[in-house]
Design an enzyme around this catalytic site. Structure first.
Site, mmCIF file in Angstrom:
data_model
loop_
_atom_site.group_PDB
_atom_site.id
_atom_site.type_symbol
_atom_site.label_atom_id
_atom_site.label_comp_id
_atom_site.label_asym_id
_atom_site.label_seq_id
_atom_site.Cartn_x
_atom_site.Cartn_y
_atom_site.Cartn_z
ATOM 1 N N ASP A 82 40.140 -16.343 10.050
ATOM 2 C CA ASP A 82 38.575 -16.229 8.940
ATOM 3 C C ASP A 82 38.126 -16.842 9.584
ATOM 4 O O ASP A 82 37.609 -17.724 8.795
ATOM 5 C CB ASP A 82 39.520 -16.373 7.943
ATOM 6 C CG ASP A 82 38.376 -15.302 7.174
ATOM 7 O OD1 ASP A 82 37.422 -14.948 7.148
ATOM 8 O OD2 ASP A 82 38.784 -16.518 5.299
ATOM 9 N N VAL A 104 40.935 -24.199 -7.025
ATOM 10 C CA VAL A 104 39.730 -25.750 -6.026
ATOM 11 C C VAL A 104 39.317 -26.745 -7.096
ATOM 12 O O VAL A 104 39.007 -26.643 -8.223
ATOM 13 C CB VAL A 104 39.648 -25.565 -5.018
ATOM 14 C CG1 VAL A 104 39.195 -26.678 -4.199
ATOM 15 C CG2 VAL A 104 39.790 -24.378 -4.245
ATOM 16 N N LYS A 120 44.200 -26.972 -4.423
ATOM 17 C CA LYS A 120 43.521 -25.760 -4.852
ATOM 18 C C LYS A 120 45.649 -25.148 -5.510
ATOM 19 O O LYS A 120 46.542 -26.145 -5.063
ATOM 20 C CB LYS A 120 44.150 -25.391 -3.113
ATOM 21 C CG LYS A 120 44.169 -23.899 -3.027
ATOM 22 C CD LYS A 120 44.035 -23.226 -1.678
ATOM 23 C CE LYS A 120 43.543 -22.262 -1.829
ATOM 24 N NZ LYS A 120 43.684 -20.994 -0.660
ATOM 25 N N GLY A 126 40.470 -14.836 -8.739
ATOM 26 C CA GLY A 126 41.263 -14.487 -8.945
ATOM 27 C C GLY A 126 42.717 -15.209 -8.791
ATOM 28 O O GLY A 126 43.786 -15.070 -9.724
ATOM 29 N N MET A 127 43.221 -15.595 -8.213
ATOM 30 C CA MET A 127 44.415 -16.024 -7.323
ATOM 31 C C MET A 127 44.628 -17.360 -7.593
ATOM 32 O O MET A 127 45.404 -17.944 -7.584
ATOM 33 C CB MET A 127 44.423 -15.568 -5.691
ATOM 34 C CG MET A 127 44.597 -14.241 -5.100
ATOM 35 S SD MET A 127 45.509 -13.390 -6.365
ATOM 36 C CE MET A 127 47.601 -14.215 -5.483
ATOM 37 N N GLY A 128 43.183 -18.317 -7.392
ATOM 38 C CA GLY A 128 44.200 -19.684 -7.470
ATOM 39 C C GLY A 128 42.617 -20.490 -8.124
ATOM 40 O O GLY A 128 41.385 -19.842 -8.009
#
Length: 514
Positions: free
Chosen positions: A135, A30, A44, A26-28
């Protein structure tokens, strides 16, 4: 989109030509891309375009640029202010630990200790840059046979960032304090390392029900530290359980984990890469993944650039354990070349640190030398360029540093090949502007005379022809390329200086330190 000279439309981010998409969310995205020199990179990009999204992406870039470690994927270049922000990183054609457990099963104690040492080394690099990853989990650790690589600094947190009240990260591998929204520290990463190792040993997360259930249930269990460690083999309890302690202050530091793992690894001093430590089905899966990705890269290049030179994906050699500034990072850039004079004076240095898993017990002042990783060549330098040596570089005379930042081509003339040094030692210096470890070799009388002739010939030449390349001839590795100011006649030669202890250990081992 842009159009190349042959009329084919291509997508570019800075100088990098996109070959194919690796992943999208949803955000980006690769993307797999290649540099003008033929290097394969992962790019990215940011798909969302709000001001907050751009700020978060720019912060991720700044944080990732601060980490330069043996077991991390290095940032090569980035532009967070572009119309579509992007960040190019080292491409590692390897499966994740999560994928390997799903396809190949759990690991035994020897392999677990080897992987633990690598991830703990990555944490040393991350924490040394004053960051907390936040993470660490099986899907964020890739495993080429050379050693694990920690990736994805999207939610990493700098020590100087004030916003700490956030329960971020994958809950099944998060620490209790992280789940409670309390400030995260280096000890939080250690907990996540323990949870990741538990997954490799047992096949599930260490929380009750293996991290299953709703997000709220997982969060409550994690915050309360409701562990279920049944099924953990007894010979792994000493390695993993201390990392999972509820009290963050009671968990071991990463360097203690490295030391504990090394005690196990020292039982097999001849073992080095994953081929020695991992079960056969794991190494087959890793090599199969690499072969598949190499073929995919080659085909993608043919589709995008039919006339381009095809260069195989380079092996995932360990990156240098040197913190180097990029962009606006506040870390101070280290000087580039080691300069040697007759008195052995060292002004600055350039070195690609090697990953060697043989035990190294030398302390300050210790010497002794066994066999190096391979025959060590000391060769006159003809040319030098940044990055990986391209595919059309002269065969047998092109050498790439393990941090992939330097390529040297050596002259087609006689150098010096050594299979053993009289001694190799690492020692700490805190004088004359030096505050770190130095690796020094001592040459025997025969090598001393030959080395003296090489330095006499190199001294006074324009750079880079005044440099001598120290290389491991069997593997194409560049250890250092010191510039020579004048003829050197003494037997002691400093190869690198101002290093951290681990950096010195890796280089000393590669040269034969015992």
């Amino acid at each position: 989109m842009e159009t190349e000279g042959w009329g084919m439309p291509v997508e570019r981010f800075g100088p990098y030509v996109v070959l194919e998409e690796l992943a999208s969310g949803g955000m980006g995205r690769v993307l797999l891309a290649r540099s003008p020199g033929g290097r394969t990179v992962a790019v990215k990009t940011l798909l969302a375009d709000s001001a907050d999204d751009r700020r978060r992406f720019a912060r991720e870039v700044r944080i990732a640029q601060r980490v330069r470690g043996i077991y991390t994927a290095s940032v090569i270049e980035a532009d967070a202010e572009a119309a579509v922000p992007w960040m190019a990183t080292e491409y590692i054609p390897a499966p994740s630990l999560r994928d390997l457990v799903e396809s190949c099963g759990v690991l035994g104690a020897d392999a677990l200790h080897w992987i633990a040492a690598g991830i703990a080394e990555a944490l040393l690099s991350i924490h040394g840059a004053e960051l907390v990853h936040r993470d660490i989990k099986p899907s964020n650790v890739l495993l080429p046979v050379e050693g694990p690589r920690v990736i994805d600094f999207g939610i990493s947190q700098a020590h100087d960032v004030t916003r700490t009240q956030a329960a971020l990260g994958t809950v099944a591998y998060a620490s209790p304090e992280q789940a409670r929204g309390e400030p995260t520290t280096a000890a939080s990463d250690v907990f996540s390392l323990g949870a990741t190792l538990f997954h490799l040993a047992v096949g599930r997360a260490p929380y009750r029900d293996g991290g299953a259930g709703s997000a709220l249930e997982q969060l409550v269990r994690t915050a309360a530290g409701e562990l279920d460690v049944t099924g953990l083999p007894g010979d792994l309890e000493e390695l993993i359980l201390p990392c999972l302690r509820f009290d963050a202050a009671a968990r071991p530091a990463p360097e203690q984990i490295v030391a504990r793992a090394q005690e196990r690894l020292e039982e097999r001093p001849g073992a080095r890469s994953g081929k020695d430590w991992l079960p056969g089905n794991w190494t087959e899966a890793i090599e199969g993944h690499r072969t598949q990705r190499t073929h995919a890269v080659r085909e993608a290049r043919r589709r995008v650039e039919p006339d381009a030179r095809i260069q195989p994906v380079q092996p995932s050699r360990p990156t240098a354990h040197l913190i180097t500034a990029q962009g606006t990072s506040p870390v101070t850039r280290r000087p580039r070349n080691l300069v040697l004079a007759a008195g052995g004076a060292v002004v600055a240095f350039a070195v690609g640190a090697l990953l060697v898993l043989r035990p190294w017990t030398a302390e300050a002042g210790a010497g002794g030398a066994g066999e190096p990783d391979g025959p060590v060549g000391i060769l006159p330098v003809l040319s030098e360029s940044p990055g990986v040596c391209p595919a059309d570089s002269p065969e047998g005379r092109s050498w790439t540093s393990d941090d992939r930042q330097t390529c040297v081509v050596t002259a087609d003339e006689e150098g010096l090949t050594l299979r053993q040094f009289k001694s190799v030692r690492a020692f700490y210096q805190s004088e004359n502007g030096l505050h770190g470890w130095t690796v020094e070799v001592t040459l025997d009388d025969g090598a001393r005379a030959a080395f003296s002739r090489l330095t006499e010939k190199a001294a006074g030449q324009p750079q880079p022809r005044n440099e001598l390349a120290f290389v491991i001839q069997d593997s194409g590795r560049l250890l250092a390329n010191p510039a020579i100011l004048e003829k050197i006649t003494g037997p002691k030669v400093p190869v690198a200086l101002n290093l951290k202890r681990n950096e010195a250990r890796f280089i000393a081992q590669a040269l034969g330190a015992r």
